[in-house]
Design a protein around this motif. Structure first.
Motif, short mmCIF file in Angstrom:
data_model
loop_
_atom_site.label_atom_id
_atom_site.label_comp_id
_atom_site.label_asym_id
_atom_site.label_seq_id
_atom_site.Cartn_x
_atom_site.Cartn_y
_atom_site.Cartn_z
N TRP A 50 29.56 32.07 33.88
CA TRP A 50 30.83 32.69 33.51
C TRP A 50 31.91 32.47 34.56
O TRP A 50 33.08 32.26 34.24
CB TRP A 50 30.65 34.19 33.27
CG TRP A 50 30.35 34.56 31.84
CD1 TRP A 50 29.31 35.30 31.39
CD2 TRP A 50 31.13 34.21 30.68
NE1 TRP A 50 29.38 35.41 30.01
CE2 TRP A 50 30.48 34.77 29.56
CE3 TRP A 50 32.29 33.48 30.48
CZ2 TRP A 50 30.95 34.61 28.26
CZ3 TRP A 50 32.77 33.32 29.18
CH2 TRP A 50 32.11 33.89 28.09
N TYR A 86 41.01 38.56 33.17
CA TYR A 86 39.99 37.72 33.79
C TYR A 86 39.88 37.96 35.29
O TYR A 86 38.85 37.63 35.89
CB TYR A 86 40.25 36.24 33.48
CG TYR A 86 39.58 35.80 32.20
CD1 TYR A 86 38.34 35.17 32.22
CD2 TYR A 86 40.19 36.03 30.98
CE1 TYR A 86 37.72 34.77 31.05
CE2 TYR A 86 39.58 35.65 29.80
CZ TYR A 86 38.34 35.02 29.83
OH TYR A 86 37.75 34.66 28.67
N TYR A 136 37.49 40.63 35.09
CA TYR A 136 36.24 39.98 34.74
C TYR A 136 35.55 39.45 36.01
O TYR A 136 34.34 39.60 36.18
CB TYR A 136 36.48 38.78 33.82
CG TYR A 136 36.40 39.07 32.33
CD1 TYR A 136 35.24 39.56 31.76
CD2 TYR A 136 37.48 38.79 31.51
CE1 TYR A 136 35.16 39.80 30.40
CE2 TYR A 136 37.42 39.02 30.15
CZ TYR A 136 36.25 39.53 29.59
OH TYR A 136 36.19 39.75 28.25
N LEU A 138 31.15 43.08 28.54
CA LEU A 138 30.63 42.63 29.84
C LEU A 138 30.02 43.80 30.61
O LEU A 138 28.97 43.66 31.24
CB LEU A 138 31.74 41.98 30.66
CG LEU A 138 31.31 41.28 31.94
CD1 LEU A 138 30.41 40.08 31.64
CD2 LEU A 138 32.52 40.83 32.75
N VAL A 161 31.93 40.36 37.14
CA VAL A 161 30.92 39.30 37.20
C VAL A 161 30.21 39.32 38.55
O VAL A 161 28.98 39.21 38.64
CB VAL A 161 31.56 37.92 36.93
CG1 VAL A 161 30.62 36.80 37.35
CG2 VAL A 161 31.90 37.78 35.44
N LEU A 166 35.85 43.09 27.92
CA LEU A 166 35.50 43.79 29.16
C LEU A 166 34.41 44.83 28.91
O LEU A 166 33.48 44.99 29.70
CB LEU A 166 36.74 44.48 29.73
CG LEU A 166 37.68 43.66 30.60
CD1 LEU A 166 38.90 44.48 30.98
CD2 LEU A 166 36.97 43.18 31.86
N ASP A 190 35.52 30.78 33.91
CA ASP A 190 36.75 31.51 34.20
C ASP A 190 37.69 30.75 35.12
O ASP A 190 38.91 30.92 35.06
CB ASP A 190 36.42 32.86 34.85
CG ASP A 190 35.73 33.81 33.88
OD1 ASP A 190 35.67 33.48 32.68
OD2 ASP A 190 35.24 34.87 34.33
N ASN A 244 40.49 41.35 24.54
CA ASN A 244 40.01 41.29 25.92
C ASN A 244 39.50 42.63 26.42
O ASN A 244 38.59 42.68 27.25
CB ASN A 244 41.10 40.75 26.83
CG ASN A 244 41.14 39.24 26.81
OD1 ASN A 244 40.26 38.58 27.33
ND2 ASN A 244 42.17 38.68 26.17
#
Length: 213
Positions: free
Chosen positions: A159, A182, A185, A31, A189, A28, A163, A24
């Motif tokens: 996304w 997340y 995230y 992303l 996002v 990240l 999520d 993860n």
């Protein structure tokens, strides 16, 4: 058991597994690189998928399958951004909103794909403990990463929708670090969505000769 399958530490009463944490953190990073429209988002995403596949395999089939999709689409995205996607004035990948036809096609593919994969999981219960959430995550990831590979702002919306199911599913199955990450995230996002949205108004979208449809 190798060290990636072992416990790293306990956070807020949740046991953090090394593979879950490493995968993860790489996700990240990927992303953030995607937000920057860097080509390196794809190899980092591939590595993240590889590590998380090892974390989920044998426990969350849909999430493990999602990582196979992540790795496959990462290869496509690398090729697409390197050769087939238009460039903005700053030399990076240009971004745009999808056309209504593209949105309709992605929505239809997501709906049909989710039903098809869920029915497959129901027909073979050993593949998934909860067919519909697993199918939703699996297919939603395909759609999101395809949109990213094509430079579509809708990538960020897709996304977010994935999520919404992925976060509680990870917490419920003991992958706490995935759940915590997340949350971050979600912030990235929203930030990335704003940036791509604004850039889509500035970036030109020249047609590349020979670019795939």
């Amino acid at each position: 058991m190798n060290w990636l399958d072992s416990e790293a530490f306990v956070l807020f009463g949740q046991h953090i597994i090394w593979s879950d944490m490493v995968g993860n953190i790489l996700g990240l990073t990927a992303l953030a690189l995607g937000f920057r429209r860097s080509l390196w988002t794809w190899p980092v995403q591939f590595l993240s998928g590889l590590v998380l596949f090892g974390a989920f395999y044998g426990h969350l089939t849909g999430s493990a399958g999602k990582q196979v999709v992540v790795m496959a689409v990462a290869l496509y995205g690398w090729w697409q951004w390197q050769r087939g996607t238009a460039r903005a004035a700053d030399g990076k990948v240009a971004v745009r909103f999808a056309t209504w036809t593209e949105r309709a096609a992605m929505a239809a593919a997501a709906a049909a794909g989710t039903v098809a994969v869920a029915l497959l999981f129901k027909a073979y219960p050993s593949l998934s403990w909860d067919a519909w959430p697993d199918a939703y995550i699996f297919v939603g990831t395909v759609v999101a990463m395809y949109a990213q590979a094509r430079g579509m702002v809708e990538f960020w919306f897709a996304w977010l929708l994935v999520d919404l199911v992925g976060v509680p599913l990870n917490f419920a199955n003991g992958y706490a670090f995935s759940g915590f990450v997340y949350v971050i995230y979600g912030a990235l996002v929203l930030w990335g969505m704003r940036d791509w949205w604004l850039r889509s108004r500035r970036d030109s979208r020249p047609v590349l000769e020979g670019a795939p449809a």
